[in-house]
Write an enzyme that holds these catalytic residues in place. Structure first.
Site, PDB file in Angstrom:
ATOM      1  N   GLY A   1     -46.196  50.362  35.940  1.00 28.47           N
ATOM      2  CA  GLY A   1     -45.804  49.010  35.542  1.00 28.47           C
ATOM      3  C   GLY A   1     -45.520  48.175  36.786  1.00 28.47           C
TER       4      GLY A   1
ATOM      5  CD  GLN B   1     -37.746  49.109  29.078  1.00 30.01           C
ATOM      6  OE1 GLN B   1     -37.623  49.717  28.015  1.00 30.01           O
ATOM      7  NE2 GLN B   1     -37.560  49.698  30.243  1.00 30.01           N
TER       8      GLN B   1
ATOM      9  CB  CYS C   1     -23.762  49.957  42.285  1.00 31.30           C
ATOM     10  SG  CYS C   1     -22.409  49.505  41.248  1.00 31.30           S
TER      11      CYS C   1
END
Ligand code: PLP
Length: 390
Positions: A71, A179, A325
């Protein structure tokens, strides 16, 4: 311990029928699709059959499918390929600030090459406004790239309305549908897009294979140069087993998608409601209804997403933090901060994504285990103690 996988947005297990379809292309049908002999022609036929299967799933013509390695590569090809081929028409691109890094990074790179990029804001649910797209257009705009559904919060973007704006302006529209393909109906004609990226490993196909839909007549430059495979749009000997697997996954998705989307929507809503009912000071991130059937993203006040994740992991449950993070910077998710969440809320977020092998029993187990984990972490939370002092 029973293991429960609720991270299907990260990747999915490969369907056993997909594995079976792929296996002969590693061994007896190992030919190079560019070879003239029968082994080459066997491989070429398999590649073309997979192209048709995938095209059928998304309402495209097979010659409009370009196979890529992922992708990420499809997004890069769409954005850089359009920019480089249409430079004579303009140098402006519009995208949103909640795109996947596979879109944002090519845009950042193009800025360094002299292109200008507008990063549109989103509302509190993560929705891009078609009106904002219209206002951002300039005489130099060559491409609009807005994702179909966000990978963190699951919000579905109003692509058909955005397409009306780009069509009127004569500007190409790309969507990152990594998605959504295989999970909800995706039809390039109904959406009105010119380019669409997808990835096999998100819908029970293998990793390392993706595709870009390129509407016939679209001016696009290749990024990988070489032997001229994929009609000169992406050189390199085709990943035949991967392509066969992608085709098979597309075929299975087409058959199973309607019932599966309904089943997952019910389980998703049960999980959301159960969490909201049992835990205080919690918020659902993303749109309540315009969201992927399998996505639950929540922010839990006073505790860290990573701590919840580790405790879930110890209980055999795989989830993901919405606020992953980037370990060096400790920056919260760019998606959650774009929704207007404070850094502490963004750090306290968690994503459960459901899939083919998720059962009601799995959801019940999470609803049993998760509130206890939250209570345990809150009991030792300095943030909670601080808030009760103020
Ligand atoms: N775009 C979105 C929205 C994604 O969720 C992902 C993967 O997480 C990608 C692009 C990248 O796809 P791939 O893993 O095939 O490179």
């Amino acid at each position: 311990m029973r293991r429960i996988y609720l991270d299907y947005a990260a990747t999915t297990p490969v369907h056993s029928d997909v594995v079976q379809a792929m296996l002969p292309y590693f061994s007896q049908h190992f030919g190079n699709p560019s070879s003239i002999h029968f082994l080459g022609q066997d491989a070429k036929e398999a590649v073309e059959q997979a192209r048709q299967q995938l095209a059928h799933l998304i309402g495209a013509k097979s010659e409009e499918i370009v196979f890529t390695s992922s992708g990420t590569e499809a997004d890069n090809l769409a954005i850089k390929g359009i920019a480089l081929a249409n430079r004579d028409r303009g140098n402006h691109i519009i995208t949103s600030c909640i795109e996947h890094h596979a879109v944002l990074e090519p845009c950042h790179w193009l800025e360094k090459q002299g292109f200008s990029v507008t990063y549109l804001p989103v509302d509190g649910y993560g929705m891009v406004s078609p009106d904002d797209v219209k206002k951002a257009l300039t005489g130099k705009t060559i491409l609009v790239s807005i994702m179909h559904a966000n990978n963190e919060i699951g919000t579905l973007e109003p692509l058909a309305e955005i397409a009306r704006v780009t069509r009127e302006a004569g500007v190409y529209l790309h969507t990152d549908a990594v998605q959504t393909v295989g999970h909800i109906p995706v039809n390039v004609e109904q959406m009105g897009v010119d380019l669409l990226s997808l990835s096999a490993h998100k819908f029970y196909g293998p990793k390392g294979i993706g595709a870009l839909y390129v509407r016939k007549g679209t001016k696009i430059a290749p990024l990988v140069h070489g032997g001229g495979q994929e009609k000169n749009r992406r050189s390199g000997t085709e990943n035949v087993p991967g392509i066969v697997g992608l085709g098979k996954a597309a075929k299975i998705a087409e058959r199973e998608l309607p019932d599966e989307a309904t089943r997952l929507t019910a389980l998703r809503d049960e999980l959301i409601q159960g969490i909201l009912d049992q835990i205080s000071d919690i918020r659902l991130n993303g749109h309540p209804t315009m969201r992927l059937p399998n996505n639950v993203n929540i922010s839990v006040a006073y505790i860290e997403g990573e701590a919840m994740l580790l405790n879930l992991d110890l209980a055999g449950i795989c989830a993901s933090t919405g606020s992953a993070c980037s370990s060096a910077s400790l920056q919260p998710s760019h998606v959650l901060t774009a929704l207007g969440l404070a850094h502490t809320q963004a750090h306290g977020s968690l994503r459960f994504t459901l899939g083919k092998w998720t059962s009601k029993e799995d959801v019940d187990t999470v609803l049993n285990v998760f509130p206890t984990i939250v209570a345990k972490l809150r009991a030792v939370s300095p943030l909670l103690k601080e808030s009760s002092r103020t």
